[in-house]
Scaffold this motif. Structure first.
Motif, PDB file in Angstrom:
ATOM      1  N   UNK A  30       5.996 -10.947  29.036  1.00 45.91           N
ATOM      2  CA  UNK A  30       5.362 -12.352  28.793  1.00 45.91           C
ATOM      3  C   UNK A  30       4.058 -12.102  28.106  1.00 45.91           C
ATOM      4  N   UNK A  31       3.908 -12.454  27.405  1.00 42.63           N
ATOM      5  CA  UNK A  31       2.137 -12.568  26.201  1.00 42.63           C
ATOM      6  C   UNK A  31       2.524 -14.608  26.277  1.00 42.63           C
ATOM      7  N   UNK A  32       1.265 -14.494  25.688  1.00 43.35           N
ATOM      8  CA  UNK A  32       0.298 -16.957  25.990  1.00 43.35           C
ATOM      9  C   UNK A  32       2.053 -17.118  24.046  1.00 43.35           C
ATOM     10  N   UNK A  33       2.388 -15.879  23.823  1.00 47.50           N
ATOM     11  CA  UNK A  33       3.235 -16.763  22.584  1.00 47.50           C
ATOM     12  C   UNK A  33       4.686 -16.568  22.716  1.00 47.50           C
ATOM     13  N   UNK A  34       5.509 -15.512  23.478  1.00 45.18           N
ATOM     14  CA  UNK A  34       6.595 -14.632  23.856  1.00 45.18           C
ATOM     15  C   UNK A  34       6.702 -13.974  24.974  1.00 45.18           C
ATOM     16  N   UNK A  35       8.272 -14.512  25.071  1.00 46.71           N
ATOM     17  CA  UNK A  35       9.184 -13.320  26.370  1.00 46.71           C
ATOM     18  C   UNK A  35       9.862 -12.112  25.395  1.00 46.71           C
ATOM     19  N   UNK A  36       9.605 -11.238  25.808  1.00 48.88           N
ATOM     20  CA  UNK A  36      10.546  -9.921  25.149  1.00 48.88           C
ATOM     21  C   UNK A  36      11.401  -9.194  26.478  1.00 48.88           C
ATOM     22  N   UNK A  37      12.238  -8.779  25.886  1.00 50.73           N
ATOM     23  CA  UNK A  37      13.672  -8.108  26.790  1.00 50.73           C
ATOM     24  C   UNK A  37      13.998  -7.550  26.538  1.00 50.73           C
ATOM     25  N   UNK A  38      13.693  -5.794  26.965  1.00 56.49           N
ATOM     26  CA  UNK A  38      14.826  -4.811  26.608  1.00 56.49           C
ATOM     27  C   UNK A  38      15.427  -4.746  28.061  1.00 56.49           C
ATOM     28  N   UNK A  39      17.337  -4.662  27.045  1.00 60.00           N
ATOM     29  CA  UNK A  39      18.301  -4.142  27.794  1.00 60.00           C
ATOM     30  C   UNK A  39      19.422  -3.609  27.596  1.00 60.00           C
ATOM     31  N   UNK A  40      20.141  -2.870  28.847  1.00 59.07           N
ATOM     32  CA  UNK A  40      20.937  -2.103  28.296  1.00 59.07           C
ATOM     33  C   UNK A  40      22.366  -3.205  28.557  1.00 59.07           C
ATOM     34  N   UNK A  70      20.102   5.203  23.746  1.00 54.33           N
ATOM     35  CA  UNK A  70      18.878   6.651  24.064  1.00 54.33           C
ATOM     36  C   UNK A  70      19.847   6.821  25.214  1.00 54.33           C
ATOM     37  N   UNK A  71      19.625   7.979  25.859  1.00 58.51           N
ATOM     38  CA  UNK A  71      20.105   9.039  27.255  1.00 58.51           C
ATOM     39  C   UNK A  71      21.838   8.086  27.763  1.00 58.51           C
ATOM     40  N   UNK A  72      22.287   7.642  26.514  1.00 59.63           N
ATOM     41  CA  UNK A  72      23.842   7.522  26.685  1.00 59.63           C
ATOM     42  C   UNK A  72      24.225   5.694  27.012  1.00 59.63           C
ATOM     43  N   UNK A  73      22.667   5.442  27.157  1.00 54.54           N
ATOM     44  CA  UNK A  73      23.023   3.511  27.075  1.00 54.54           C
ATOM     45  C   UNK A  73      22.658   2.598  25.716  1.00 54.54           C
ATOM     46  N   UNK A  74      23.079   1.541  25.602  1.00 57.28           N
ATOM     47  CA  UNK A  74      22.620   1.145  24.728  1.00 57.28           C
ATOM     48  C   UNK A  74      21.833   0.031  25.293  1.00 57.28           C
ATOM     49  N   UNK A  75      20.867   0.283  24.005  1.00 57.06           N
ATOM     50  CA  UNK A  75      19.694  -0.769  23.879  1.00 57.06           C
ATOM     51  C   UNK A  75      19.637  -1.916  22.945  1.00 57.06           C
ATOM     52  N   UNK A  76      19.273  -3.140  23.937  1.00 56.51           N
ATOM     53  CA  UNK A  76      19.027  -4.251  22.518  1.00 56.51           C
ATOM     54  C   UNK A  76      17.677  -4.848  22.525  1.00 56.51           C
ATOM     55  N   UNK A  77      16.755  -5.440  21.758  1.00 59.16           N
ATOM     56  CA  UNK A  77      15.434  -5.915  22.033  1.00 59.16           C
ATOM     57  C   UNK A  77      15.403  -6.633  22.169  1.00 59.16           C
ATOM     58  N   UNK A  78      15.360  -8.664  22.670  1.00 53.38           N
ATOM     59  CA  UNK A  78      15.105  -9.759  22.375  1.00 53.38           C
ATOM     60  C   UNK A  78      13.914  -9.933  22.656  1.00 53.38           C
ATOM     61  N   UNK A  79      13.384 -10.968  21.743  1.00 53.25           N
ATOM     62  CA  UNK A  79      12.535 -11.386  21.438  1.00 53.25           C
ATOM     63  C   UNK A  79      12.682 -13.102  21.396  1.00 53.25           C
ATOM     64  N   UNK A  80      11.803 -13.712  22.093  1.00 54.37           N
ATOM     65  CA  UNK A  80      11.832 -15.330  22.200  1.00 54.37           C
ATOM     66  C   UNK A  80      11.241 -15.824  22.222  1.00 54.37           C
ATOM     67  N   UNK A  81      10.249 -16.523  21.456  1.00 51.58           N
ATOM     68  CA  UNK A  81       9.169 -17.464  21.239  1.00 51.58           C
ATOM     69  C   UNK A  81       8.627 -18.632  21.595  1.00 51.58           C
ATOM     70  N   UNK A  82       7.832 -18.692  22.428  1.00 53.51           N
ATOM     71  CA  UNK A  82       7.576 -19.871  23.457  1.00 53.51           C
ATOM     72  C   UNK A  82       6.071 -20.967  23.150  1.00 53.51           C
TER      73      UNK A  82
END
Length: 82
Positions: A30-40, A70-82
């Protein structure tokens, strides 16, 4: 925030302030301007994109990135502006 995160299985990295959930292979920052999520996800990338695109009307602008396998897992990254 820290109590809620800990109660839900997240541990904060004191250097990066990112919260990690090792059992779910998920991180949140979490930052002042966004929430960043990295997940499989085992879902097709278009399904992941569609899910986050559907949430934009409730959450606001979301950018989603297919990080790749990466390492056999499929990763995604999502960034939500707040």
């Amino acid at each position: 925030m820290e109590d809620a995160a800990a109660a839900n299985g997240f541990v904060q990295n004191s250097k990066t302030t990112t919260y990690f959930h090792q059992k779910q292979d998920l991180s949140v920052k979490l930052t002042d301007t966004a929430c960043s999520i990295v997940f499989v996800s085992n879902e097709n990338p278009s399904t992941v994109n569609g899910t986050f695109n559907a949430l934009q009307s409730d959450l606001g602008p979301i950018s989603i990135r297919d990080v790749g396998v990466l390492g056999g897992e499929h990763y995604f990254s999502a960034r939500i502006k707040v």
